[in-house]
Scaffold this motif. Structure first.
Motif, PDB file in Angstrom:
ATOM      1  N   HIS A  56       0.851  -1.204   0.000  1.00  0.00           N
ATOM      2  CA  HIS A  56       0.000   0.000   0.000  1.00  0.00           C
ATOM      3  C   HIS A  56       0.876   1.239   0.000  1.00  0.00           C
ATOM      4  O   HIS A  56       1.736   1.421   0.879  1.00  0.00           O
ATOM      5  CB  HIS A  56      -0.891   0.018   1.240  1.00  0.00           C
ATOM      6  CG  HIS A  56      -1.639   1.304   1.408  1.00  0.00           C
ATOM      7  ND1 HIS A  56      -2.800   1.583   0.734  1.00  0.00           N
ATOM      8  CD2 HIS A  56      -1.369   2.401   2.167  1.00  0.00           C
ATOM      9  CE1 HIS A  56      -3.230   2.782   1.071  1.00  0.00           C
ATOM     10  NE2 HIS A  56      -2.378   3.300   1.934  1.00  0.00           N
ATOM     11  N   ASP A  58       0.460   5.506  -0.343  1.00  0.00           N
ATOM     12  CA  ASP A  58      -0.549   6.557  -0.249  1.00  0.00           C
ATOM     13  C   ASP A  58      -0.863   7.219  -1.579  1.00  0.00           C
ATOM     14  O   ASP A  58      -1.989   7.633  -1.825  1.00  0.00           O
ATOM     15  CB  ASP A  58      -0.108   7.622   0.759  1.00  0.00           C
ATOM     16  CG  ASP A  58      -0.464   7.230   2.186  1.00  0.00           C
ATOM     17  OD1 ASP A  58      -1.278   6.303   2.349  1.00  0.00           O
ATOM     18  OD2 ASP A  58       0.066   7.839   3.127  1.00  0.00           O
ATOM     19  N   PHE A  59       0.145   7.322  -2.441  1.00  0.00           N
ATOM     20  CA  PHE A  59      -0.081   8.056  -3.690  1.00  0.00           C
ATOM     21  C   PHE A  59      -0.711   7.200  -4.787  1.00  0.00           C
ATOM     22  O   PHE A  59      -0.965   7.680  -5.881  1.00  0.00           O
ATOM     23  CB  PHE A  59       1.236   8.664  -4.199  1.00  0.00           C
ATOM     24  CG  PHE A  59       2.313   7.659  -4.510  1.00  0.00           C
ATOM     25  CD1 PHE A  59       2.389   7.057  -5.755  1.00  0.00           C
ATOM     26  CD2 PHE A  59       3.254   7.324  -3.549  1.00  0.00           C
ATOM     27  CE1 PHE A  59       3.375   6.129  -6.047  1.00  0.00           C
ATOM     28  CE2 PHE A  59       4.252   6.395  -3.827  1.00  0.00           C
ATOM     29  CZ  PHE A  59       4.309   5.806  -5.081  1.00  0.00           C
ATOM     30  N   LEU A  60      -0.967   5.911  -4.484  1.00  0.00           N
ATOM     31  CA  LEU A  60      -1.628   5.033  -5.440  1.00  0.00           C
ATOM     32  C   LEU A  60      -3.034   4.704  -4.971  1.00  0.00           C
ATOM     33  O   LEU A  60      -3.266   4.498  -3.778  1.00  0.00           O
ATOM     34  CB  LEU A  60      -0.835   3.742  -5.635  1.00  0.00           C
ATOM     35  CG  LEU A  60       0.560   3.862  -6.262  1.00  0.00           C
ATOM     36  CD1 LEU A  60       1.224   2.496  -6.334  1.00  0.00           C
ATOM     37  CD2 LEU A  60       0.472   4.480  -7.656  1.00  0.00           C
ATOM     38  N   SER A  61      -3.973   4.622  -5.895  1.00  0.00           N
ATOM     39  CA  SER A  61      -5.359   4.332  -5.523  1.00  0.00           C
ATOM     40  C   SER A  61      -5.577   2.845  -5.243  1.00  0.00           C
ATOM     41  O   SER A  61      -6.505   2.477  -4.537  1.00  0.00           O
ATOM     42  CB  SER A  61      -6.306   4.781  -6.642  1.00  0.00           C
ATOM     43  OG  SER A  61      -5.991   4.125  -7.865  1.00  0.00           O
ATOM     44  N   LYS A  62      -4.715   1.989  -5.808  1.00  0.00           N
ATOM     45  CA  LYS A  62      -4.845   0.551  -5.606  1.00  0.00           C
ATOM     46  C   LYS A  62      -3.563  -0.032  -5.046  1.00  0.00           C
ATOM     47  O   LYS A  62      -2.471   0.488  -5.286  1.00  0.00           O
ATOM     48  CB  LYS A  62      -5.186  -0.153  -6.934  1.00  0.00           C
ATOM     49  CG  LYS A  62      -6.553   0.177  -7.492  1.00  0.00           C
ATOM     50  CD  LYS A  62      -6.828  -0.629  -8.758  1.00  0.00           C
ATOM     51  CE  LYS A  62      -8.208  -0.331  -9.314  1.00  0.00           C
ATOM     52  NZ  LYS A  62      -8.487  -1.117 -10.546  1.00  0.00           N
ATOM     53  N   GLU A  63      -3.699  -1.111  -4.288  1.00  0.00           N
ATOM     54  CA  GLU A  63      -2.531  -1.796  -3.762  1.00  0.00           C
ATOM     55  C   GLU A  63      -1.776  -2.519  -4.883  1.00  0.00           C
ATOM     56  O   GLU A  63      -2.382  -2.970  -5.862  1.00  0.00           O
ATOM     57  CB  GLU A  63      -2.941  -2.817  -2.697  1.00  0.00           C
ATOM     58  CG  GLU A  63      -3.485  -2.195  -1.425  1.00  0.00           C
ATOM     59  CD  GLU A  63      -3.896  -3.239  -0.415  1.00  0.00           C
ATOM     60  OE1 GLU A  63      -3.810  -2.960   0.790  1.00  0.00           O
ATOM     61  OE2 GLU A  63      -4.323  -4.338  -0.832  1.00  0.00           O
ATOM     62  N   ASP A 188       2.976   3.985   4.875  1.00  0.00           N
ATOM     63  CA  ASP A 188       2.836   2.967   3.845  1.00  0.00           C
ATOM     64  C   ASP A 188       3.094   1.615   4.497  1.00  0.00           C
ATOM     65  O   ASP A 188       3.789   1.523   5.516  1.00  0.00           O
ATOM     66  CB  ASP A 188       3.853   3.190   2.713  1.00  0.00           C
ATOM     67  CG  ASP A 188       3.543   4.433   1.901  1.00  0.00           C
ATOM     68  OD1 ASP A 188       2.371   4.840   1.860  1.00  0.00           O
ATOM     69  OD2 ASP A 188       4.483   5.012   1.322  1.00  0.00           O
TER      70      ASP A 188
END
Length: 210
Positions: A56, A58-63, A188
């Motif tokens: 995970h 933070d700056f990505l919408s998906k894992e 993260d």
């Protein structure tokens, strides 16, 4: 009708929260739990398991999801092999770590790199559950309906720079770790879920190579 639906959703939500809610273990529960886990960890000579890893950011919408297998042979052999989405391997063997990034290999001498040495011990301890006697961590113990949980916070600046908390999950039916969560100072985290675990089955030394 709408009122009944709302009440139903609230009820389901409440039940879900209750199932997941964590409480602290009692002193007696902690003592019993630690004794069982440590005793089982000391019996482990070899361990083979598949895993799914969730990263995970933070700056990505998906894992970011990846999967592979792990081999452990005490006292000094550990191999992680990622099969998807790319082929990647990390081998800890005979006080050295070898990284194979899609055919590109790098080697680090653990004897000359205390950071990697600590990480190696941390990984092995996280998998087996044999971290409870480690002086480098402050440990708290919790439980929910289906799991027992150990949360380890590093005491040293060296480890704290990379890991804020290690969370080990144990299913009630197992005394070895079923899931590891590594939380970084940035919040993260990496979650690794183990499955198809085989303990003390023969593993050839030849498998610990690239």
């Amino acid at each position: 009708m709408k009122t009944k639906l709302i009440l139903l959703l609230v009820s389901v939500f409440h039940i879900t929260l209750t199932k997941a809610q964590e409480t602290a273990m009692s002193s007696a529960e902690i003592t019993s739990f630690k004794q069982t886990v440590v005793a089982e960890a000391q019996k482990i000579k070899t361990l083979k398991t598949d895993f799914v890893q969730y990263k995970h950011l933070d700056f990505l919408s998906k894992e970011i999801t990846s999967s592979g297998s792990m081999l452990l042979k005490n006292p000094n052999k550990l191999l992680w092999k990622y099969n998807t989405p790319i082929q990647y391997g990390i081998l800890f063997k005979d006080n050295k770590v070898l990284v194979n990034d899609q055919g590109k290999k790098n080697k680090v001498d653990l004897g000359n790199n205390k950071k990697f040495e600590k990480i190696n011990k941390m990984i092995i301890g996280s998998i087996s559950g044999d971290l409870f006697a480690a002086d480098d961590f402050t440990i708290t113990f919790h439980k929910n309906r289906n799991q027992r949980i150990a949360k380890l916070s590093p005491k040293t600046k060296e480890l704290s720079a990379y890991i804020q908390t290690i969370v080990l999950y144990f299913n009630d039916q197992q005394s070895t770790v079923s899931e590891v969560q590594l939380i970084e100072p940035s919040k993260d985290y990496t979650k690794i879920v183990f499955k198809n675990k085989q303990i003390n089955q023969p593993i050839s030394d030849a498998l610990f190579s690239f």
